[in-house]
Design an enzyme around this catalytic site. Structure first.
Site: not given
Ligand SMILES: NC(=O)c1ccc[n+]([C@@H]2O[C@H](COP(=O)([O-])OP(=O)(O)OC[C@H]3O[C@@H](n4cnc5c(N)ncnc54)[C@H](O)[C@@H]3O)[C@@H](O)[C@H]2O)c1
Length: 249
Positions: A36, A155, A159, A188, A190
């Protein structure tokens, strides 16, 4: 113990879905590498992983920087000798905009992290898999990898790109003991949602027949399935976790 002694590398593993998946992998006996941003709050995740008496490591990574990606994977392999599962999960949401108003810099930044950065990770993970005779890739896509997500333009594009990369890996490396699948969650709960307009929360909730958003731990269960031999004949496909949202489109 579905991942006993497997070396599992999770980008974005310090928060949200990555963190829940790292802890779930530790409970399944994996050696867990949290990759990370150096600025991320990863310490709490490491404590929770180590509670399960498995090995763990934090490696700083900026997935949008190819040298950083190479170093993180190299450090993982130097420390643990191999890489069995890679979860390409790091991602950012970006701000809402119509296409005709979207700043070029905003487009480029999201694409750099959410698509080009994923390609960098996949490229160097595959090089290691080919050297050692196989491995498993799980790519984090989204419901935005399957349909338009109004206002989240780069985004959605990134994706959809992640879905294409997943299919290409499956097709090209199927005979080399390498599998790749994607996860497509709806909204989700988060920290990622903190970047999006709070007034949309009730719209997201009402967008699913279950009238609730998903939890990171529910996504982590799909990750464990795709990362383990339970999914041995799954390749080039995805798991949708959306509480039924797509069913009524
Ligand atoms: N939360 C949602 O609603 C949701 C829905 C669909 C998909 N996602 C996807 O799930 C994944 C995780 O998201 P999340 O909801 O856990 O978010 P989050 O913000 O809690 O976690 C994302 C993590 O990615 C890290 N990060 C960001 N930019 C980075 C970089 N350049 N290099 C390395 N690490 C980096 C952040 O430090 C963080 O720890 C993402 O790809 C997001 O697009 C999330």
């Amino acid at each position: 113990m579905k991942l006993k002694n497997k070396v599992v590398f999770i980008t974005g593993g310090a928060s949200g879905i990555g963190k829940a998946s790292a802890i779930a992998a530790a409970k399944e006996g994996a050696t867990v590498v949290i990759a990370d941003l150096a600025s991320s709050k990863y310490e709490e995740t490491l404590v929770e992983i180590e509670f399960n008496k498995v090995q763990s490591l934090f490696v700083p990574i900026d997935v949008a920087n190819v040298e950083s990606v190479k170093k993180a994977i190299q450090t993982t392999v130097e420390k643990f000798g191999r890489l069995d599962v890679a979860f390409n999960n790091a991602g950012i949401a970006g701000s809402y905009s119509d296409i005709h108003d979207l700043e070029e810099e905003q487009w480029q930044h999201i694409i750099d992290v959410n698509l080009t950065g994923q390609f960098y990770c996949i490229k160097y993970e595959l090089q290691q898999f080919l050297k050692q005779g196989g491995g498993i890739i799980v790519n984090m896509a989204s419901i935005a990898g399957l349909k338009a997500e109004n206002g989240l333009i780069p985004y959605t594009a990134a994706k959809h790109g992640m879905m294409g990369l997943t299919k290409n890996i499956a097709v090209q490396y199927g005979t080399q003991n390498i599998r790749a699948n994607a996860i497509c969650p709806y909204y989700i709960e988060t920290p990622l949602l903190n970047d999006l307009p709070a007034e949309l929360h009730s719209q997201w909730v009402n967008g699913t027949p279950m009238k609730r958003l998903g939890e990171a731990e529910e996504v982590a269960k799909a990750f464990i399935y795709l990362a383990s031999d339970d999914s041995s004949y799954c390749n080039g496909t995805h798991i949708l976790l959306d509480g039924g949202a797509l069913a009524r489109i």
